[in-house]
Design a protein around this motif. Structure first.
Motif, PDB file in Angstrom:
ATOM      1  N   ALA A 295       0.814  -1.220   0.000  1.00  0.00           N
ATOM      2  CA  ALA A 295       0.000   0.000   0.000  1.00  0.00           C
ATOM      3  C   ALA A 295       0.844   1.264   0.000  1.00  0.00           C
ATOM      4  O   ALA A 295       0.366   2.338  -0.346  1.00  0.00           O
ATOM      5  CB  ALA A 295      -0.926   0.003   1.214  1.00  0.00           C
ATOM      6  N   SER A 296       2.101   1.159   0.388  1.00  0.00           N
ATOM      7  CA  SER A 296       2.981   2.325   0.456  1.00  0.00           C
ATOM      8  C   SER A 296       3.995   2.261  -0.679  1.00  0.00           C
ATOM      9  O   SER A 296       4.958   1.479  -0.625  1.00  0.00           O
ATOM     10  CB  SER A 296       3.706   2.354   1.810  1.00  0.00           C
ATOM     11  OG  SER A 296       4.670   3.384   1.825  1.00  0.00           O
ATOM     12  N   GLU A 297       3.783   3.079  -1.695  1.00  0.00           N
ATOM     13  CA  GLU A 297       4.707   3.076  -2.831  1.00  0.00           C
ATOM     14  C   GLU A 297       6.126   3.468  -2.436  1.00  0.00           C
ATOM     15  O   GLU A 297       7.084   2.826  -2.890  1.00  0.00           O
ATOM     16  CB  GLU A 297       4.188   4.010  -3.930  1.00  0.00           C
ATOM     17  CG  GLU A 297       5.022   3.963  -5.198  1.00  0.00           C
ATOM     18  CD  GLU A 297       4.417   4.788  -6.315  1.00  0.00           C
ATOM     19  OE1 GLU A 297       5.120   5.050  -7.306  1.00  0.00           O
ATOM     20  OE2 GLU A 297       3.232   5.164  -6.196  1.00  0.00           O
ATOM     21  N   PRO A 298       6.332   4.494  -1.580  1.00  0.00           N
ATOM     22  CA  PRO A 298       7.709   4.827  -1.173  1.00  0.00           C
ATOM     23  C   PRO A 298       8.409   3.674  -0.467  1.00  0.00           C
ATOM     24  O   PRO A 298       9.580   3.405  -0.714  1.00  0.00           O
ATOM     25  CB  PRO A 298       7.520   6.027  -0.238  1.00  0.00           C
ATOM     26  CG  PRO A 298       6.227   6.633  -0.669  1.00  0.00           C
ATOM     27  CD  PRO A 298       5.362   5.485  -1.059  1.00  0.00           C
ATOM     28  N   ALA A 299       7.677   2.969   0.432  1.00  0.00           N
ATOM     29  CA  ALA A 299       8.287   1.848   1.154  1.00  0.00           C
ATOM     30  C   ALA A 299       8.668   0.734   0.187  1.00  0.00           C
ATOM     31  O   ALA A 299       9.748   0.136   0.296  1.00  0.00           O
ATOM     32  CB  ALA A 299       7.324   1.320   2.210  1.00  0.00           C
ATOM     33  N   TYR A 300       7.786   0.460  -0.764  1.00  0.00           N
ATOM     34  CA  TYR A 300       8.081  -0.582  -1.747  1.00  0.00           C
ATOM     35  C   TYR A 300       9.283  -0.195  -2.604  1.00  0.00           C
ATOM     36  O   TYR A 300      10.152  -1.030  -2.895  1.00  0.00           O
ATOM     37  CB  TYR A 300       6.866  -0.828  -2.640  1.00  0.00           C
ATOM     38  CG  TYR A 300       7.076  -1.942  -3.645  1.00  0.00           C
ATOM     39  CD1 TYR A 300       6.855  -3.262  -3.295  1.00  0.00           C
ATOM     40  CD2 TYR A 300       7.514  -1.664  -4.941  1.00  0.00           C
ATOM     41  CE1 TYR A 300       7.055  -4.292  -4.199  1.00  0.00           C
ATOM     42  CE2 TYR A 300       7.734  -2.678  -5.854  1.00  0.00           C
ATOM     43  CZ  TYR A 300       7.491  -3.984  -5.478  1.00  0.00           C
ATOM     44  OH  TYR A 300       7.712  -4.993  -6.381  1.00  0.00           O
ATOM     45  N   ASP A 301       9.338   1.078  -3.001  1.00  0.00           N
ATOM     46  CA  ASP A 301      10.453   1.536  -3.834  1.00  0.00           C
ATOM     47  C   ASP A 301      11.784   1.441  -3.082  1.00  0.00           C
ATOM     48  O   ASP A 301      12.814   1.097  -3.673  1.00  0.00           O
ATOM     49  CB  ASP A 301      10.215   2.975  -4.291  1.00  0.00           C
ATOM     50  CG  ASP A 301       9.179   3.062  -5.398  1.00  0.00           C
ATOM     51  OD1 ASP A 301       8.905   2.021  -6.033  1.00  0.00           O
ATOM     52  OD2 ASP A 301       8.645   4.163  -5.633  1.00  0.00           O
ATOM     53  N   VAL A 302      11.759   1.753  -1.786  1.00  0.00           N
ATOM     54  CA  VAL A 302      12.989   1.645  -0.993  1.00  0.00           C
ATOM     55  C   VAL A 302      13.465   0.198  -0.965  1.00  0.00           C
ATOM     56  O   VAL A 302      14.647  -0.089  -1.179  1.00  0.00           O
ATOM     57  CB  VAL A 302      12.755   2.167   0.441  1.00  0.00           C
ATOM     58  CG1 VAL A 302      13.927   1.784   1.342  1.00  0.00           C
ATOM     59  CG2 VAL A 302      12.588   3.688   0.434  1.00  0.00           C
ATOM     60  N   MET A 303      12.537  -0.720  -0.715  1.00  0.00           N
ATOM     61  CA  MET A 303      12.908  -2.136  -0.685  1.00  0.00           C
ATOM     62  C   MET A 303      13.382  -2.607  -2.056  1.00  0.00           C
ATOM     63  O   MET A 303      14.304  -3.421  -2.175  1.00  0.00           O
ATOM     64  CB  MET A 303      11.720  -2.980  -0.234  1.00  0.00           C
ATOM     65  CG  MET A 303      11.564  -3.071   1.262  1.00  0.00           C
ATOM     66  SD  MET A 303      10.709  -4.600   1.745  1.00  0.00           S
ATOM     67  CE  MET A 303      11.881  -5.844   1.241  1.00  0.00           C
ATOM     68  N   ARG A 304      12.748  -2.091  -3.109  1.00  0.00           N
ATOM     69  CA  ARG A 304      13.135  -2.490  -4.464  1.00  0.00           C
ATOM     70  C   ARG A 304      14.559  -2.050  -4.775  1.00  0.00           C
ATOM     71  O   ARG A 304      15.354  -2.810  -5.339  1.00  0.00           O
ATOM     72  CB  ARG A 304      12.160  -1.879  -5.477  1.00  0.00           C
ATOM     73  CG  ARG A 304      12.485  -2.177  -6.927  1.00  0.00           C
ATOM     74  CD  ARG A 304      11.375  -1.674  -7.834  1.00  0.00           C
ATOM     75  NE  ARG A 304      11.108  -0.258  -7.634  1.00  0.00           N
ATOM     76  CZ  ARG A 304      11.842   0.712  -8.180  1.00  0.00           C
ATOM     77  NH1 ARG A 304      12.886   0.414  -8.923  1.00  0.00           N
ATOM     78  NH2 ARG A 304      11.533   1.986  -7.971  1.00  0.00           N
ATOM     79  N   VAL A 305      14.906  -0.828  -4.376  1.00  0.00           N
ATOM     80  CA  VAL A 305      16.255  -0.321  -4.614  1.00  0.00           C
ATOM     81  C   VAL A 305      17.272  -1.104  -3.786  1.00  0.00           C
ATOM     82  O   VAL A 305      18.349  -1.471  -4.274  1.00  0.00           O
ATOM     83  CB  VAL A 305      16.331   1.184  -4.292  1.00  0.00           C
ATOM     84  CG1 VAL A 305      17.779   1.670  -4.335  1.00  0.00           C
ATOM     85  CG2 VAL A 305      15.483   1.976  -5.282  1.00  0.00           C
TER      86      VAL A 305
END
Length: 210
Positions: A68-78
């Motif tokens: 649900a949190s795009e920033p959190a997902y993006d951090v994990m993706r990076v």
């Protein structure tokens, strides 16, 4: 066949298809198994610890917060991309070192510590946000009707991890059986180059996959 047994058979069949799909974990397990069966098997245990952790996280509904949190997902993706690229670079460097070895010099068993092998498998799995999202979508499909959701999800996560230990253990065993061929410096170097390149490309792909 009872509904519970039918569900179990379907779940194990799905687990087989998931494990058979090529991915970063498969590449790393084979790469680590080139050094020794011990290293390969401990990498499997680390990877499956990650599988169980993500299953438990999904059971408690925490994975939904990540999706649900795009920033959190993006951090994990990076972070996951950096981990994959790091493993890829490390593997390519190992291939360069292998080039300097005599052709008949085999990689000695036990060169890598058990903790390093276990940590590599665990880190690769936990740094992959797609593994978390997949656990969230995969496990609930097999929770029997009327069963308590949390215990069922945790139980399925444990079964999934144990089953994959056996499945990937076959990879480790096969590489060990081929040791006389794979331990040759030239062959090992080519395999290191291929696995390093694949991990590097997977990392770049994850970084670009917004």
């Amino acid at each position: 066949m009872t509904p519970m047994l039918t569900t179990l058979v379907a779940f194990l069949g799905a687990c087989t298809l998931v494990a058979a799909s090529p991915g970063p974990s498969t590449v790393l397990i084979i790469r680590q198994s080139l050094h020794s069966r011990r290293s390969g098997f401990l990498t499997v245990l680390g990877n499956e610890t990650g599988v169980f952790v993500w299953g438990v996280v999904a059971a408690f509904g925490l994975t939904a917060l990540l999706t649900a949190s795009e920033p959190a997902y993006d951090v994990m993706r990076v972070v996951g991309a950096v981990v994959l690229v790091g493993f890829g670079v490390q593997t390519l460097r190992a291939a360069r070192r292998t080039r300097k070895e005599p052709e008949d010099e085999a990689a000695p068993d036990g060169v890598r510590s058990g903790w390093a092998s276990y940590r590599a498998g665990l880190l690769l799995n936990l740094a992959n946000p797609k593994a978390a999202v997949f656990a969230l979508s995969f496990l609930p499909q097999f929770v029997p009707d009327g069963a308590p959701h949390l215990p069922a999800m945790v139980g399925l996560a444990a079964l999934w991890a144990v089953y994959e230990v056996g499945y990937y253990g076959l990879y480790v065993w096969f590489v060990g059986r081929m040791k006389s061929l794979l331990s040759r410096a030239g062959v090992r170097r080519r395999l290191e180059q291929v696995s390093g390149g694949v991990l590097l490309l997977l990392g770049v792909r994850m970084a670009l996959d917004g």
